[in-house]
Design a protein around this motif. Sequence first.
Motif, short mmCIF file in Angstrom:
data_model
loop_
_atom_site.label_atom_id
_atom_site.label_comp_id
_atom_site.label_asym_id
_atom_site.label_seq_id
_atom_site.Cartn_x
_atom_site.Cartn_y
_atom_site.Cartn_z
N MET A 32 6.96 12.76 -3.14
CA MET A 32 6.11 13.22 -4.23
C MET A 32 4.65 12.92 -3.89
O MET A 32 4.32 11.83 -3.44
CB MET A 32 6.50 12.52 -5.54
N LYS A 33 3.77 13.89 -4.11
CA LYS A 33 2.34 13.68 -3.94
C LYS A 33 1.72 13.55 -5.32
O LYS A 33 1.82 14.44 -6.15
CB LYS A 33 1.69 14.85 -3.19
N ILE A 34 1.07 12.40 -5.56
CA ILE A 34 0.57 12.06 -6.88
C ILE A 34 -0.94 11.83 -6.83
O ILE A 34 -1.41 11.00 -6.04
CB ILE A 34 1.27 10.80 -7.41
N VAL A 35 -1.68 12.54 -7.65
CA VAL A 35 -3.11 12.28 -7.83
C VAL A 35 -3.26 11.26 -8.95
O VAL A 35 -2.76 11.46 -10.06
CB VAL A 35 -3.88 13.57 -8.18
N VAL A 36 -3.91 10.14 -8.63
CA VAL A 36 -4.19 9.10 -9.61
C VAL A 36 -5.69 9.08 -9.84
O VAL A 36 -6.46 8.74 -8.93
CB VAL A 36 -3.71 7.71 -9.12
N THR A 37 -6.12 9.47 -11.02
CA THR A 37 -7.55 9.46 -11.31
C THR A 37 -7.93 8.11 -11.92
O THR A 37 -7.16 7.51 -12.66
CB THR A 37 -7.93 10.59 -12.28
N GLY A 38 -9.13 7.66 -11.59
CA GLY A 38 -9.55 6.33 -12.04
C GLY A 38 -8.80 5.22 -11.35
O GLY A 38 -8.65 4.12 -11.88
N GLY A 39 -8.35 5.48 -10.14
CA GLY A 39 -7.51 4.53 -9.42
C GLY A 39 -8.24 3.34 -8.84
O GLY A 39 -7.60 2.43 -8.33
N ALA A 40 -9.57 3.32 -8.93
CA ALA A 40 -10.32 2.15 -8.47
C ALA A 40 -10.67 1.21 -9.61
O ALA A 40 -11.30 0.18 -9.40
CB ALA A 40 -11.60 2.58 -7.75
N GLY A 41 -10.26 1.57 -10.83
CA GLY A 41 -10.49 0.71 -11.97
C GLY A 41 -9.41 -0.34 -12.13
O GLY A 41 -8.53 -0.49 -11.27
N PHE A 42 -9.46 -1.04 -13.22
CA PHE A 42 -8.55 -2.16 -13.46
C PHE A 42 -7.08 -1.72 -13.46
O PHE A 42 -6.29 -2.11 -12.59
CB PHE A 42 -8.94 -2.82 -14.79
N ILE A 43 -6.69 -0.89 -14.42
CA ILE A 43 -5.28 -0.51 -14.52
C ILE A 43 -4.90 0.43 -13.39
O ILE A 43 -3.81 0.30 -12.79
CB ILE A 43 -4.98 0.12 -15.89
N GLY A 44 -5.78 1.36 -13.05
CA GLY A 44 -5.47 2.32 -11.99
C GLY A 44 -5.20 1.66 -10.66
O GLY A 44 -4.27 2.06 -9.92
N SER A 45 -5.99 0.67 -10.28
CA SER A 45 -5.78 0.01 -8.98
C SER A 45 -4.50 -0.81 -8.99
O SER A 45 -3.76 -0.85 -7.99
CB SER A 45 -6.98 -0.87 -8.62
N ASN A 46 -4.19 -1.45 -10.11
CA ASN A 46 -2.91 -2.15 -10.22
C ASN A 46 -1.75 -1.18 -10.13
O ASN A 46 -0.72 -1.48 -9.51
CB ASN A 46 -2.85 -2.93 -11.54
N PHE A 47 -1.91 0.01 -10.71
CA PHE A 47 -0.86 1.02 -10.66
C PHE A 47 -0.62 1.50 -9.23
O PHE A 47 0.53 1.62 -8.79
CB PHE A 47 -1.26 2.21 -11.55
N ILE A 48 -1.69 1.76 -8.49
CA ILE A 48 -1.53 2.24 -7.12
C ILE A 48 -0.85 1.18 -6.25
O ILE A 48 0.06 1.50 -5.48
CB ILE A 48 -2.90 2.66 -6.54
N ARG A 49 -1.27 -0.06 -6.38
CA ARG A 49 -0.61 -1.11 -5.60
C ARG A 49 0.87 -1.21 -5.96
O ARG A 49 1.74 -1.35 -5.07
CB ARG A 49 -1.30 -2.47 -5.83
N TYR A 50 1.16 -1.15 -7.25
CA TYR A 50 2.55 -1.23 -7.70
C TYR A 50 3.36 -0.05 -7.15
O TYR A 50 4.48 -0.24 -6.64
CB TYR A 50 2.60 -1.23 -9.23
N MET A 51 2.81 1.14 -7.24
CA MET A 51 3.55 2.34 -6.82
C MET A 51 3.79 2.37 -5.31
O MET A 51 4.87 2.77 -4.85
CB MET A 51 2.80 3.59 -7.26
N LEU A 52 2.80 1.94 -4.54
CA LEU A 52 2.99 1.89 -3.09
C LEU A 52 4.08 0.90 -2.70
O LEU A 52 4.82 1.12 -1.74
CB LEU A 52 1.67 1.52 -2.40
N SER A 53 4.20 -0.17 -3.48
CA SER A 53 5.25 -1.15 -3.18
C SER A 53 6.63 -0.66 -3.61
O SER A 53 7.63 -0.97 -2.95
CB SER A 53 4.93 -2.49 -3.87
N GLN A 54 6.67 0.11 -4.67
CA GLN A 54 7.96 0.56 -5.21
C GLN A 54 8.42 1.90 -4.66
O GLN A 54 9.62 2.19 -4.63
CB GLN A 54 7.87 0.65 -6.75
N HIS A 55 7.47 2.74 -4.25
CA HIS A 55 7.79 4.10 -3.78
C HIS A 55 7.05 4.37 -2.47
O HIS A 55 6.12 5.19 -2.42
CB HIS A 55 7.40 5.13 -4.85
N PRO A 56 7.45 3.70 -1.40
CA PRO A 56 6.70 3.78 -0.14
C PRO A 56 6.70 5.16 0.50
O PRO A 56 5.89 5.42 1.40
CB PRO A 56 7.39 2.75 0.76
N ASN A 57 7.58 6.05 0.06
CA ASN A 57 7.62 7.39 0.64
C ASN A 57 6.75 8.39 -0.11
O ASN A 57 6.54 9.51 0.36
CB ASN A 57 9.06 7.91 0.68
#
Length: 328
Positions: free
Chosen positions: A1-26
């Motif tokens: 899946m290709k996911i665009v995360v907007t605001g991903g350098a902010g507080f919740i967005g950056s935590n979300f990206i780190r979490y998602m990369l750890s849980q969905h590495p593909n």
Amino acid sequence: MKIVVTGGAGFIGSNFIRYMLSQHPNDEFINVDKLTYAGNSENLSEVRTNPKYRFVKADIRDRAALEPLFKEGVDAVVNFAAESHVDRSILQPELFVLTNAAGTQTLLDLSRQYGVGKFVQVSTDEVYGTLGATGLFTEESPLQPNSPYSASKAGADLLVRAYYETFGLPINITRCSNNYGPYQYPEKLIPLIIYNALHNKPLPVYGDGLNVRDWLYVEDHCRAVDLVLRQGVDGEIYNIGGHNERNNLQVIRTILSELNKPETLIRHIQDRPGHDRRYAINADKIRKELGWAPQYHYESGIRETIRWYQENMAWVEQVLEKSANSGL
């Protein structure tokens, strides 16, 4: 899946990206962020070289900058991008309307045009307004925003709903309670109190300090948004709350106790206009339908948060310096 995360350098967005990369590495993640004062590329320094992660500096209102990304093919959009500080919205309402409402409409239009499979709008319980001493916000509660910030988020939510009803765009809206945890900008209550207490500075408290919020550790929020993205029923709204109601003075006293600092640091200041008295979330829907439940209790989440700020004071100082240099 290709996911665009907007605001991903902010507080919740950056935590979300780190979490998602750890849980969905593909999965592949494209982080779109304007890098305003609250966005910090250093929030994601540890994933910068991950081949499944890409950063694009852009304003969500800038269709020309965003369209090439959508032309590549996007499976989902998770929209965290927003101006979010209530105090700033009182000073600059127009900025909040343009970013939070008009920016969301740009993302919706591109998602519709290029056949995005799911659009998740990350909203806030503040769109519901304020509660009395009892009761909880449900997904059916009326929208009664009381600040320019919450009004702009409510407007964005209504646009998201309209794109589902009018155009059939697959959407979900999440409305969360107050988040806390690592990488939160230090103008917010918990990181501000931690920073000031560690430096023996006065701790500003609006009014009598008895305004109540439902506190949610950011990683629990990220897990909930992930579930909504993958399992949420199209068109549905999901409230996300930690069931951790505390007033501001209780939060401050918890932090002072953990840091062994005196309550004499507390300073009551003039209340801000339109300050909602109480928020509290009924999260039964996401619990029952998607099986979500918070893993962090309030006390353990606060301890984790304090520890992170103690170990990352250089990050805090860098953020504060950036803010001072920009005149904010």
